[in-house]
Design a protein around this motif. Structure first.
Motif, PDB file in Angstrom:
ATOM      1  N   ASP A  41      13.984 -41.635  18.480  1.00 45.85           N
ATOM      2  CA  ASP A  41      13.028 -40.844  19.264  1.00 45.85           C
ATOM      3  C   ASP A  41      13.415 -39.372  19.366  1.00 45.85           C
ATOM      4  O   ASP A  41      12.605 -38.537  19.774  1.00 45.85           O
ATOM      5  CB  ASP A  41      12.914 -41.423  20.683  1.00 45.85           C
ATOM      6  CG  ASP A  41      12.107 -42.714  20.700  1.00 45.85           C
ATOM      7  OD1 ASP A  41      11.458 -43.009  19.671  1.00 45.85           O
ATOM      8  OD2 ASP A  41      12.133 -43.428  21.718  1.00 45.85           O
ATOM      9  N   HIS A  42      14.683 -39.061  19.030  1.00 45.09           N
ATOM     10  CA  HIS A  42      15.118 -37.655  19.095  1.00 45.09           C
ATOM     11  C   HIS A  42      15.001 -36.967  17.743  1.00 45.09           C
ATOM     12  O   HIS A  42      15.496 -35.863  17.559  1.00 45.09           O
ATOM     13  CB  HIS A  42      16.572 -37.586  19.598  1.00 45.09           C
ATOM     14  CG  HIS A  42      16.767 -38.369  20.860  1.00 45.09           C
ATOM     15  ND1 HIS A  42      16.260 -37.949  22.067  1.00 45.09           N
ATOM     16  CD2 HIS A  42      17.371 -39.569  21.096  1.00 45.09           C
ATOM     17  CE1 HIS A  42      16.542 -38.858  22.995  1.00 45.09           C
ATOM     18  NE2 HIS A  42      17.219 -39.844  22.425  1.00 45.09           N
ATOM     19  N   GLY A  43      14.394 -37.660  16.800  1.00 41.53           N
ATOM     20  CA  GLY A  43      14.217 -37.070  15.464  1.00 41.53           C
ATOM     21  C   GLY A  43      15.458 -37.187  14.592  1.00 41.53           C
ATOM     22  O   GLY A  43      15.519 -36.599  13.511  1.00 41.53           O
ATOM     23  N   HIS A  44      16.480 -37.962  15.049  1.00 40.99           N
ATOM     24  CA  HIS A  44      17.693 -38.121  14.235  1.00 40.99           C
ATOM     25  C   HIS A  44      17.484 -39.199  13.181  1.00 40.99           C
ATOM     26  O   HIS A  44      16.878 -40.229  13.460  1.00 40.99           O
ATOM     27  CB  HIS A  44      18.890 -38.528  15.121  1.00 40.99           C
ATOM     28  CG  HIS A  44      19.254 -37.478  16.116  1.00 40.99           C
ATOM     29  ND1 HIS A  44      19.629 -37.767  17.401  1.00 40.99           N
ATOM     30  CD2 HIS A  44      19.269 -36.133  16.010  1.00 40.99           C
ATOM     31  CE1 HIS A  44      19.866 -36.642  18.058  1.00 40.99           C
ATOM     32  NE2 HIS A  44      19.653 -35.640  17.231  1.00 40.99           N
ATOM     33  N   PHE A  45      18.031 -38.943  11.984  1.00 38.25           N
ATOM     34  CA  PHE A  45      17.968 -39.955  10.920  1.00 38.25           C
ATOM     35  C   PHE A  45      18.992 -41.037  11.219  1.00 38.25           C
ATOM     36  O   PHE A  45      20.118 -40.730  11.590  1.00 38.25           O
ATOM     37  CB  PHE A  45      18.287 -39.331   9.547  1.00 38.25           C
ATOM     38  CG  PHE A  45      17.223 -38.400   9.038  1.00 38.25           C
ATOM     39  CD1 PHE A  45      16.063 -38.167   9.764  1.00 38.25           C
ATOM     40  CD2 PHE A  45      17.377 -37.758   7.823  1.00 38.25           C
ATOM     41  CE1 PHE A  45      15.080 -37.317   9.293  1.00 38.25           C
ATOM     42  CE2 PHE A  45      16.412 -36.902   7.337  1.00 38.25           C
ATOM     43  CZ  PHE A  45      15.250 -36.675   8.075  1.00 38.25           C
ATOM     44  N   ARG A  46      18.604 -42.296  11.052  1.00 44.30           N
ATOM     45  CA  ARG A  46      19.522 -43.418  11.275  1.00 44.30           C
ATOM     46  C   ARG A  46      19.463 -44.332  10.054  1.00 44.30           C
ATOM     47  O   ARG A  46      18.442 -44.416   9.367  1.00 44.30           O
ATOM     48  CB  ARG A  46      19.092 -44.219  12.515  1.00 44.30           C
ATOM     49  CG  ARG A  46      18.914 -43.376  13.781  1.00 44.30           C
ATOM     50  CD  ARG A  46      20.216 -43.046  14.441  1.00 44.30           C
ATOM     51  NE  ARG A  46      20.777 -44.221  15.089  1.00 44.30           N
ATOM     52  CZ  ARG A  46      20.657 -44.493  16.394  1.00 44.30           C
ATOM     53  NH1 ARG A  46      20.000 -43.664  17.179  1.00 44.30           N
ATOM     54  NH2 ARG A  46      21.205 -45.571  16.894  1.00 44.30           N
ATOM     55  N   ALA A  47      20.571 -45.039   9.800  1.00 46.29           N
ATOM     56  CA  ALA A  47      20.606 -45.976   8.666  1.00 46.29           C
ATOM     57  C   ALA A  47      21.246 -47.281   9.111  1.00 46.29           C
ATOM     58  O   ALA A  47      22.275 -47.272   9.792  1.00 46.29           O
ATOM     59  CB  ALA A  47      21.388 -45.389   7.510  1.00 46.29           C
ATOM     60  N   ASN A  48      20.620 -48.391   8.760  1.00 49.24           N
ATOM     61  CA  ASN A  48      21.190 -49.721   9.007  1.00 49.24           C
ATOM     62  C   ASN A  48      21.208 -50.503   7.714  1.00 49.24           C
ATOM     63  O   ASN A  48      20.647 -50.068   6.709  1.00 49.24           O
ATOM     64  CB  ASN A  48      20.370 -50.477  10.064  1.00 49.24           C
ATOM     65  CG  ASN A  48      20.651 -49.982  11.458  1.00 49.24           C
ATOM     66  OD1 ASN A  48      19.953 -49.108  11.955  1.00 49.24           O
ATOM     67  ND2 ASN A  48      21.686 -50.523  12.081  1.00 49.24           N
ATOM     68  N   ARG A  49      21.843 -51.678   7.795  1.00 46.66           N
ATOM     69  CA  ARG A  49      21.914 -52.534   6.604  1.00 46.66           C
ATOM     70  C   ARG A  49      21.001 -53.742   6.797  1.00 46.66           C
ATOM     71  O   ARG A  49      21.104 -54.429   7.820  1.00 46.66           O
ATOM     72  CB  ARG A  49      23.357 -52.983   6.404  1.00 46.66           C
ATOM     73  CG  ARG A  49      23.571 -53.716   5.096  1.00 46.66           C
ATOM     74  CD  ARG A  49      25.033 -54.040   4.893  1.00 46.66           C
ATOM     75  NE  ARG A  49      25.835 -52.835   4.749  1.00 46.66           N
ATOM     76  CZ  ARG A  49      27.161 -52.812   4.887  1.00 46.66           C
ATOM     77  NH1 ARG A  49      27.808 -53.903   5.173  1.00 46.66           N
ATOM     78  NH2 ARG A  49      27.814 -51.678   4.741  1.00 46.66           N
ATOM     79  N   GLY A  50      20.129 -53.981   5.847  1.00 43.23           N
ATOM     80  CA  GLY A  50      19.238 -55.149   5.898  1.00 43.23           C
ATOM     81  C   GLY A  50      19.691 -56.198   4.896  1.00 43.23           C
ATOM     82  O   GLY A  50      20.338 -55.861   3.879  1.00 43.23           O
TER      83      GLY A  50
END
Ligand code: NDP
Length: 449
Positions: free
Chosen positions: A72-81
Motif C-alpha cells: 500500500d506504500h508503493g514499495h515493490f515486494r517479492a515472494n516465492r510461489g
C-alpha cells in the motif's frame, strides 16, 4: 538370506534421505507411510516390481516462481510461489494452496504426498498436489491481499486447468483469497471453468465446502466411537486452532451433543469449561474471519482462562481434535493426553502429531484417525464441487452433508478393512494401505510413464 521388512525400510529411507536432504517434514510423512507399505509390498510383490513406493515418493513436477507485487506504500515486494503436482494416476492434480510466512518446499512436499493418498481414500477421481507462497497475510490490507492473489495467479494459471490441476484453500487461503484468484484466472483465460474449489456460492461454489473438513473430522470420530457402541454425545473434547477447520469441528461437536472446551491460535489457547456453544462460536468466527483478531479476546469477553504460548493438550478430555498445524503434539503431549483420559484422536490438521506421539498412541492402542483419513472431508466436498461444476448444477446443503457423511463412513470402513489387527483397529495402517492400493493399481495399469 531374506531381507527383513525393517532392513528394507531402513534401506528405503536412507536412499530417500539422500535424494531429499534437509527436508524433515517430507521425511516424516514418508516414513509414517513406508512403515506400513513396505510389509504390504512384501505380501504383494507386483508393487515392488513396479517400484511404486519409489515412484510415489517422487513428485511428478515442482513449479517454483517469483511473485512480484506492490504494497500500500508503493514499495515493490517479492515472494516465492510454489505448486507441487505430485501424482495424477487417478485424476487431475488436486490440493490446497497455503499462504504462510514460514512456508517451505519441505512442508509442501509432505503435504502433496499426503494429499495423494488422502484423495485416493475419498473414492473420488482426484490426484494429489499442494502449493502456496511464503506470503504472510497477517497485517496485510484487503487491497494488498487482493493484489498478491492476482499476481500469484498471473503466473500459476499457465500450469492449472479443470482437467489438469484444480487448487483449493488451506492455511491463510480462505473464501476471500480463492475468490480473488478465481477472478484473476478468469481474467487471464477468458474462461469460466471449475478451476478452483472453495468458490463463493454465487459463482460455482458448493454448499458445505467451508464446513467440510471440520464436519468430516467429527464424522470420522463418530464412526470410530460407534464401532465401539459409543458416540459423541456427552463427550468433552479439546480442539486446537481457531481457523476454518477448528471452527467447523467445534460447530459439529456441539451439534452432535459433545462439548468442545478449548480453541487456540499461535499465541496460546483458551479453556472454557462450560463449552463453546453456538453464540460463542459466532464470536470466534467474527474474530478470526472478519476482524482478524487474537484468541485471547475470547477469554476477555467470556471471562475464561487464556494460556499464553501454550497448547491445550494438558486439559482433561475424552476426545482430542488437533486442528491447527503440523507437529503440534509431541510424544510427551500424547502421553499427557492419554494419562488425562483421552480415548480417541481425530486429526483435522495435516500431520499434527510427531512420530513420537504416534508411537505413544500405538502403544496405548487408543483410537487414532490420522489426518489423511480424518480431514479428507474437505477435499471430498471439493471433489463434489468439481462434479457440480462439470454438470452445471448445484446440490442442496442437506444432500452434500449426507454425501459427506457417507464418504467419511466409507473411509472409516476402508481403514477397518486394511487396519484390523486382532481386536484392535490400526487406523493409521488401514488409511495408508487403502490410500496406496488405489493409486498403485492405477500406476501399474498405466505402465511406466
Ligand atoms: P486457517 O489458516 O484457517 O487456521 C489455522 C489455525 O492454526 C489458526 O488458528 C492459526 O493461528 C493456527 N496456527 C497456525 N500456525 C500455528 C502454530 N505454529 N502454532 C499454533 N497454532 C497455529 O487454516 P485451516 O483451518 O484451513 O487449516 C488448519 C489445518 O488443517 C492445516 O494443517 C491444514 O493443512 C489442514 N487442512 C485444512 C483443510 C481446509 O479445508 N481448510 C483441508 C484439510 C486439511 P494464527 O491465526 O495465530 O496463525
Amino acid at each position: 538370506m531374506e531381507i527383513s521388512a525393517k532392513q528394507r525400510l531402513d534401506d528405503f529411507m536412507s536412499g530417500f534421505g539422500r535424494r531429499n536432504p534437509g527436508q524433515p517434514e517430507f521425511h516424516q510423512s514418508v516414513y509414517e507411510v513406508a512403515v506400513d507399505i513396505i510389509p504390504f509390498i512384501r505380501e504383494n510383490p507386483i508393487y515392488g516390481d513396479h517400484q511404486i513406493l519409489e515412484r510415489l515418493t517422487e513428485p511428478d513436477q515442482i513449479i517454483i516462481f517469483r511473485v512480484n507485487w506492490e504494497d500500500d506504500h508503493g514499495h515493490f515486494r517479492a515472494n516465492r510461489g510454489y505448486r507441487i503436482q505430485h501424482n495424477n494416476a487417478i485424476g487431475p492434480y488436486k490440493g490446497g494452496l497455503r499462504f504462510h510466512r514460514d512456508l517451505t518446499l519441505d512442508t509442501l512436499k509432505f503435504l502433496a504426498f499426503e494429499q495423494t493418498l488422502k484423495n485416493s481414500l475419498t473414492g473420488l477421481p482426484m490426484g494429489g498436489a499442494k502449493g502456496g507462497a511464503d506470503f504472510n497475510p497477517k497485517g496485510k490490507s484487503e487491497q494488498e491481499v487482493m493484489r498478491f492473489c492476482q499476481r500469484f495467479m498471473s503466473v500459476l494459471w499457465h500450469h492449472i486447468g479443470p482437467f489438469t490441476d484444480v487448487p483449493a484453500g488451506d492455511m491463510g487461503v480462505g473464501a476471500r483469497e480463492i475468490s480473488y484468484m478465481f477472478g484473476q484466472y478468469k481474467h487471464m483465460t477468458r474462461e469460466f471453468t471449475g478451476v478452483l474449489t472453495g468458490k463463493g456460492l454465487s459463482f460455482g461454489g458448493s454448499q458445505i465446502r467451508a464446513e467440510a473438513t471440520g464436519y468430516g473430522c467429527v464424522f470420522m470420530m463418530e464412526n470410530m466411537l460407534n464401532r465401539k457402541g459409543d458416540g459423541l454425545k456427552g463427550k468433552t473434547a479439546i480442539v486446537s486452532g481457531s481457523g476454518n477447520v477448528a471452527q467447523h469441528t467445534v460447530e459439529k461437536i456441539y451439534q452432535m451433543g459433545g462439548k468442545a472446551v478449548t480453541m487456540s491460535d499461535s499465541s496460546g489457547f483458551i479453556f472454557d469449561p462450560d463449552g463453546i456453544d453456538t453464540e460463542k462460536l459466532a464470536f470466534v468466527k467474527q474474530l478470526k474471519n472478519v476482524t482478524r483478531g487474537r484468541i485471547h479476546e475470547y477469554a476477555d469477553k467470556y471471562g475464561v482462562e487464556f494460556y499464553k504460548d501454550q497448547r491445550p493438550w494438558g486439559v482433561s478430555c475424552d476426545l482430542a481434535f488437533p486442528c491447527a498445524t503440523q507437529n503440534e503434539i509431541s510424544g510427551d503431549d500424547a502421553g499427557m493426553l492419554i494419562r488425562n483420559g483421552c480415548i480417541a484422536v481425530a486429526e483435522g490438521a495435516n500431520m499434527p502429531t510427531m512420530q513420537a506421539g504416534v508411537d505413544v498412541y500405538d502403544e496405548a492402542k487408543i483410537m487414532y484417525a490420522p489426518s489423511k483419513a480424518a480431514n479428507a472431508g474437505g477435499v471430498a466436498v471439493s471433489g463434489l464441487e468439481m462434479t457440480q461444476n462439470s454438470m452445471r448444477l448445484s446440490w442442496s446443503e442437506d444432500d452434500i452433508e449426507k454425501r459427506l457423511y457417507r464418504i467419511m463412513k466409507n473411509i472409516h470402513d476402508k481403514c477397518v478393512k486394511y487396519g484390523t489387527e486382532g481386536g484392535y483397529i490400526n487406523y493409521r495402517k488401514g488409511a495408508n494401505i487403502a490410500g496406496f492400493v488405489k493409486v498403485a493399481d492405477a500406476m501399474v495399469a498405466c505402465g511406466n510413464i
